[in-house]
Scaffold this motif. Structure first.
Motif, mmCIF file in Angstrom:
data_model
loop_
_atom_site.group_PDB
_atom_site.id
_atom_site.type_symbol
_atom_site.label_atom_id
_atom_site.label_comp_id
_atom_site.label_asym_id
_atom_site.label_seq_id
_atom_site.Cartn_x
_atom_site.Cartn_y
_atom_site.Cartn_z
ATOM 1 N N PRO A 108 122.380 33.437 18.659
ATOM 2 C CA PRO A 108 123.284 33.539 19.802
ATOM 3 C C PRO A 108 123.199 34.911 20.464
ATOM 4 O O PRO A 108 123.090 35.941 19.791
ATOM 5 N N LEU A 109 123.222 34.916 21.796
ATOM 6 C CA LEU A 109 123.149 36.172 22.530
ATOM 7 C C LEU A 109 124.324 37.089 22.188
ATOM 8 O O LEU A 109 124.194 38.320 22.268
ATOM 9 N N ALA A 110 125.447 36.498 21.794
ATOM 10 C CA ALA A 110 126.630 37.301 21.474
ATOM 11 C C ALA A 110 126.396 38.215 20.284
ATOM 12 O O ALA A 110 127.103 39.222 20.116
ATOM 13 N N LEU A 111 125.418 37.892 19.429
ATOM 14 C CA LEU A 111 125.152 38.715 18.258
ATOM 15 C C LEU A 111 124.332 39.960 18.587
ATOM 16 O O LEU A 111 124.341 40.926 17.819
ATOM 17 N N ILE A 112 123.619 39.944 19.697
ATOM 18 C CA ILE A 112 122.724 41.062 20.016
ATOM 19 C C ILE A 112 123.485 42.386 20.145
ATOM 20 O O ILE A 112 123.101 43.387 19.518
ATOM 21 N N PRO A 113 124.577 42.468 20.937
ATOM 22 C CA PRO A 113 125.290 43.754 21.017
ATOM 23 C C PRO A 113 125.888 44.182 19.678
ATOM 24 O O PRO A 113 125.965 45.386 19.390
ATOM 25 N N LEU A 114 126.291 43.228 18.853
ATOM 26 C CA LEU A 114 126.854 43.573 17.543
ATOM 27 C C LEU A 114 125.798 44.200 16.649
ATOM 28 O O LEU A 114 126.049 45.193 15.958
ATOM 29 N N LEU A 115 124.595 43.630 16.658
ATOM 30 C CA LEU A 115 123.521 44.165 15.826
ATOM 31 C C LEU A 115 123.035 45.522 16.343
ATOM 32 O O LEU A 115 122.678 46.406 15.555
ATOM 33 N N ILE A 116 123.033 45.689 17.661
ATOM 34 C CA ILE A 116 122.678 46.994 18.227
ATOM 35 C C ILE A 116 123.699 48.049 17.794
ATOM 36 O O ILE A 116 123.335 49.162 17.375
ATOM 37 N N ALA A 117 124.971 47.700 17.899
ATOM 38 C CA ALA A 117 126.025 48.628 17.473
ATOM 39 C C ALA A 117 125.887 48.963 15.990
ATOM 40 O O ALA A 117 126.060 50.122 15.582
ATOM 41 N N ALA A 118 125.562 47.959 15.176
ATOM 42 C CA ALA A 118 125.389 48.196 13.737
ATOM 43 C C ALA A 118 124.257 49.171 13.481
ATOM 44 O O ALA A 118 124.383 50.091 12.657
ATOM 45 N N GLY A 119 123.131 48.995 14.182
ATOM 46 C CA GLY A 119 122.000 49.882 13.995
ATOM 47 C C GLY A 119 122.323 51.316 14.367
ATOM 48 O O GLY A 119 121.972 52.260 13.639
ATOM 49 N N ILE A 120 123.003 51.509 15.492
ATOM 50 C CA ILE A 120 123.366 52.863 15.928
ATOM 51 C C ILE A 120 124.325 53.497 14.926
ATOM 52 O O ILE A 120 124.179 54.670 14.541
#
Length: 412
Positions: free
Chosen positions: A2-14
């Motif tokens: 889901p596209l909704a997970l992309i910003p969450l995973l980016i935030a997690a990486g940062i």
């Protein structure tokens, strides 16, 4: 996915990059400022104490104000605390700041991982889980090399860490408006958790004592045997990479044989690697890198092996209780780990830190043997597949458990 997970995973990486950077940075900067190994150990203990407290209170914060506000507030406090540390270089003040940051990061991990849990679907949980692990590995290891790029004595390196915390708010703030459900209420009962699996509880406590020492005092060891800042970054990264690469082989072994056997093998390996690092590593930097890879390969999967053993004993409605309880025992051990390792380093020299970890792993070996003799082990349950985690929040272990059960159901 889901596209909704992309910003969450980016935030997690940062976020993970900033946290991985600061763990090593504080040890090196503190040493350069004249802090003793004991001071460094107490600073590490402060972080773990804050993390422990947040295990109980962070879910309440989520229930009160929601995921986005909780994440933004805790990330902002973390950034401010980071900058305050470089503005006031004092060991006692740093202990306080690291306590605050430990609380914040426990809450941040719980927030983002529970959010991922709510967004992941049955069809993609395995892929999300694997991607999250990869992001974790890449973020923590790559951030180590920011230290030689900026130098430990600069204001800039602390500013970089603070900027990473602030940047992690951006993808969270710009994500869709759907709000995850608040955390489920459950009764936190340490006696019940211990009764489910004393071995898993003692194992996680021991792992907290040892792995926290590696993350906090490990840079001192590398510096003491002659590594420069770039070499220290490689030393820490190689140890973390060893833990990641060995997760699945040890997990495969634990899924097919008695979990206690796998736990015993890994613990003996970690004990042996610690002894080698203490006695032989200082003679050669290459030998030290090989030794720390072996240490990470055996020591870091112990948390996941202990969790798998506990979940074999648990009922279906006890997963969250087990996850929260094991994290509690880990955090309790992590409070003392850097302190005791620092005492060994001050009394017997920095390489003795790994003699301390070997002593702790030896205690776990003895306890595992005692438990094996006093209570027959269960065969690994086919519906409880090993979940490869180094350390996590209760919410992410819940996500991983769901993924494992869904995978098993699809095989039938």
């Amino acid at each position: 996915m889901p596209l909704a997970l992309i910003p969450l995973l980016i935030a997690a990486g940062i976020l993970l990059a900033g946290n991985g950077l600061q763990g090593t940075l504080i040890t090196l900067r503190g040493t350069a400022e004249g802090f003793s190994p004991l001071d460094i150990g107490l600073i590490g203990a402060g972080y773990s104490a804050g993390f422990l407290v947040a295990c109980v209170y962070a879910p309440r914060l989520l229930q009160s104000v929601g995921h986005i506000r909780t994440f933004a507030a805790l990330a902002a406090v973390s950034a401010v605390s980071t900058l305050l540390m470089v503005m006031l270089v004092d060991s006692n003040f740093w202990i306080l700041m690291r306590f605050i940051m430990g609380f914040c990061f426990s809450g941040l991990f719980t927030t983002i991982e529970s959010w991922i849990n709510s967004k992941a679907k049955k069809q993609n949980r395995g892929r999300v889980l694997s991607l999250y692990r990869m992001i974790d590995l890449l973020a923590v290891t790559s951030s180590q090399f920011l230290i030689p790029a900026f130098g430990v004595m600069s204001f800039a390196i602390f500013s970089v860490a603070a900027m990473l915390y602030c940047l992690s708010i951006v993808p969270i703030s710009l994500s869709d408006r759907s709000s995850p459900k608040p955390p489920e209420n459950f009764r936190f009962d340490l006696k019940a958790i211990w009764s489910i699996s004393p071995l898993a509880c003692f194992g996680c406590f021991t792992i907290g004592l040892t792995n926290s020492a590696f993350r906090m005092i490990g840079p001192l060891y590398a510096q003491d045997i002659g590594f420069d800042e770039t070499g220290i970054a490689w030393f820490m990264s190689v140890g973390i990479a060893g833990g990641i690469l060995s997760q699945y082989p040890l997990g495969w072994l634990s899924d097919r044989f008695n979990r206690r056997v796998s736990l015993l093998i890994a613990t003996i390996g970690a004990m042996g690697a610690g002894i080698a690092l203490s006695l032989l590593g200082g003679n050669s930097q290459t030998a030290s890198l090989i030794g720390i890879f072996a240490f990470g390969a055996f020591a870091m999967p112990l948390y996941a092996l202990s969790a798998a053993h506990a979940n074999d004993q648990a009922k279906d409605d006890q997963y969250v209780l087990v996850a929260a309880g094991l994290m509690f025992f880990f955090s309790a051990g992590a409070i003392g780990g850097p302190f005791f390792a620092a005492v060994f380093a001050e009394q017997f020299g920095t390489p003795a830190m790994f003699m301390y970890t070997s002593l702790m792993h030896g205690m776990l070996v003895v306890f595992t043997i005692i438990r094996s003799l006093s209570r027959p082990g269960l065969s690994p349950r086919p519906d409880r597949r090993f979940v490869a985690l180094i350390r996590t929040s209760p919410q992410f272990l819940k996500l991983a458990t769901k993924s494992s059960r869904n995978h098993e159901n699809s095989d039938r």
